[in-house]
Design an enzyme around this catalytic site. Structure first.
Site, short mmCIF file in Angstrom:
data_model
loop_
_atom_site.label_atom_id
_atom_site.label_comp_id
_atom_site.label_asym_id
_atom_site.label_seq_id
_atom_site.Cartn_x
_atom_site.Cartn_y
_atom_site.Cartn_z
N LYS A 53 104.94 -68.78 -13.12
CA LYS A 53 104.97 -70.22 -12.81
C LYS A 53 104.13 -70.50 -11.57
O LYS A 53 103.34 -71.45 -11.53
CB LYS A 53 106.42 -70.69 -12.59
CG LYS A 53 107.19 -70.84 -13.89
CD LYS A 53 108.68 -71.00 -13.69
CE LYS A 53 109.40 -70.99 -15.04
NZ LYS A 53 110.84 -70.93 -14.94
N GLN A 97 115.48 -71.02 -10.67
CA GLN A 97 115.37 -70.16 -11.84
C GLN A 97 116.77 -69.78 -12.34
O GLN A 97 117.60 -69.30 -11.59
CB GLN A 97 114.57 -68.89 -11.47
CG GLN A 97 114.31 -67.95 -12.63
CD GLN A 97 113.42 -68.55 -13.72
OE1 GLN A 97 112.42 -69.20 -13.43
NE2 GLN A 97 113.78 -68.34 -14.96
N ASP A 120 112.95 -79.63 -14.03
CA ASP A 120 113.53 -78.98 -15.21
C ASP A 120 114.32 -79.99 -16.05
O ASP A 120 114.77 -79.66 -17.15
CB ASP A 120 114.49 -77.87 -14.74
CG ASP A 120 114.01 -76.49 -15.14
OD1 ASP A 120 113.04 -76.42 -15.91
OD2 ASP A 120 114.61 -75.50 -14.69
#
Ligand code: NDP
Length: 296
Positions: A53, A97, A120
């Site tokens: 990422k 994460q 997200d």
């Protein structure tokens, strides 16, 4: 034999669009989008995702801030880090994460993120917005799946979409997005009876279970479009492993109109959508209109 949906190529094109958007907002508005990725512990798979990422972010011209916290970080220490990122003007997107160590409550952490920085799309405000048809951050994996489906099918009105899996991360937001496209949506899970029969009715089949090759060729309707979200590592011999999806690819391909491969299907789209969401977040926070935002 159905077409293979080249997620890598679509993702590369999307990353290029994002890169143009980043250049534009930097040169015209002096804004440099930044993404903070927070990893708690040292799960090897998560380490790989986080590194990739960061790399993709920098390649798109964005700033990437990586924070590695030890596995024994407490929930309040993690929330304190998020609060600091919420206030930091250089950070437009915050990604924690997942999965988190067991002693930390995932929902408390996700809901500590400023909804405008929740790239997200998992904050309760953003899931609520999606469910009620309002503008907000859309979770990256289902957003990537939707973009692929639009490329293959265009208008999806009236199609029967079957989603296998009901997680907050993939299955539920996928269902909301396909409802918004006027599909008739069926969501299946581990308690669903007659799963094979339901899958056989799907014009669009999205598999997100984490069960290697659960869906066989016989479960797939002729001419269906199949999106395989699953990533499963299977052992072929003592020293050889292989990544496979939730769908038995070779068998299903005999019947479908189109299908995503694993790897090289949904995975690359997830990261590209994370970049697109970070650009969108930077634009929203700075009240900038950009032509390079995903219009979905
Ligand atoms: P979860 O484990 O959170 O959810 C799995 C879902 O599948 C659950 O709803 C579960 O049902 C359902 N399920 C499990 N077994 C069966 C079964 N035998 N029949 C029907 N339904 C079943 O997983 P995620 O949604 O987070 O991820 C799913 C897969 O997608 C994983 O392989 C993951 O690695 C992959 N993934 C890939 C991404 C990418 O970028 N390509 C991104 C995110 C995930 P129940 O709710 O009843 O338990």
């Amino acid at each position: 034999m159905g077409n293979i949906i080249d997620g890598k190529a679509y993702a590369a094109a999307l990353r290029e669009e994002v890169k143009k958007g980043v250049q534009e907002i930097r040169s015209v508005h002096g804004v440099s989008p930044g993404l903070a990725v927070i990893l708690v512990g040292n799960d090897p798979a998560s380490e790989v995702y986080v590194a990739s990422k960061g790399k993709m972010c920098r390649e798109a011209g964005m700033e990437a801030f990586d924070f590695r916290l030890p596995a024994d970080t407490t929930e309040s220490q993690l929330i304190a880090k998020i609060t600091e990122m919420n206030k930091d003007k250089k950070v437009n997107g915050i990604l924690v994460q997942l999965p988190l160590p067991k002693h930390i409550h995932e929902n408390a952490v996700i809901n500590a993120i400023d909804p405008q920085k929740d790239v997200d799309g998992l904050h309760t405000i953003n899931t609520g917005r999606l469910a009620t048809g309002q503008e907000g951050m859309i979770p990256c994996t289902p957003l990537g799946c939707l973009i692929l489906l639009k490329h293959v099918l265009g208008d999806m009105s009236g199609k029967h979409a079957v989603i296998v899996g009901r997680s907050n991360l993939v299955g539920k937001p996928m269902a909301q997005l396909l409802l918004r496209e006027n599909c008739t949506v069926t969501v299946c899970h581990s308690h669903t009876k007659n799963l094979a029969e339901i899958c056989r009715q799907a014009d669009i089949l999205v598999a997100a279970t984490g069960k290697a090759e659960l869906i066989t060729g016989e479960w797939v309707k002729n001419d269906a479009v199949v999106i395989d979200v699953g990533i499963n590592r299977i052992r072929l011999s003592d020293d050889t492993t292989k990544l496979v999806g939730d769908v038995a690819f070779a068998e299903a391909r005999q019947r479908v109109k189109a299908i995503t491969p694993v790897p090289g299907g949904v995975g690359p789209m997830t990261i590209a959508c994370l970049l697109a969401n970070t650009l969108k977040a930077a634009c929203l926070q700075n009240k900038i209109q950009s032509n390079n935002l995903i219009n979905i």
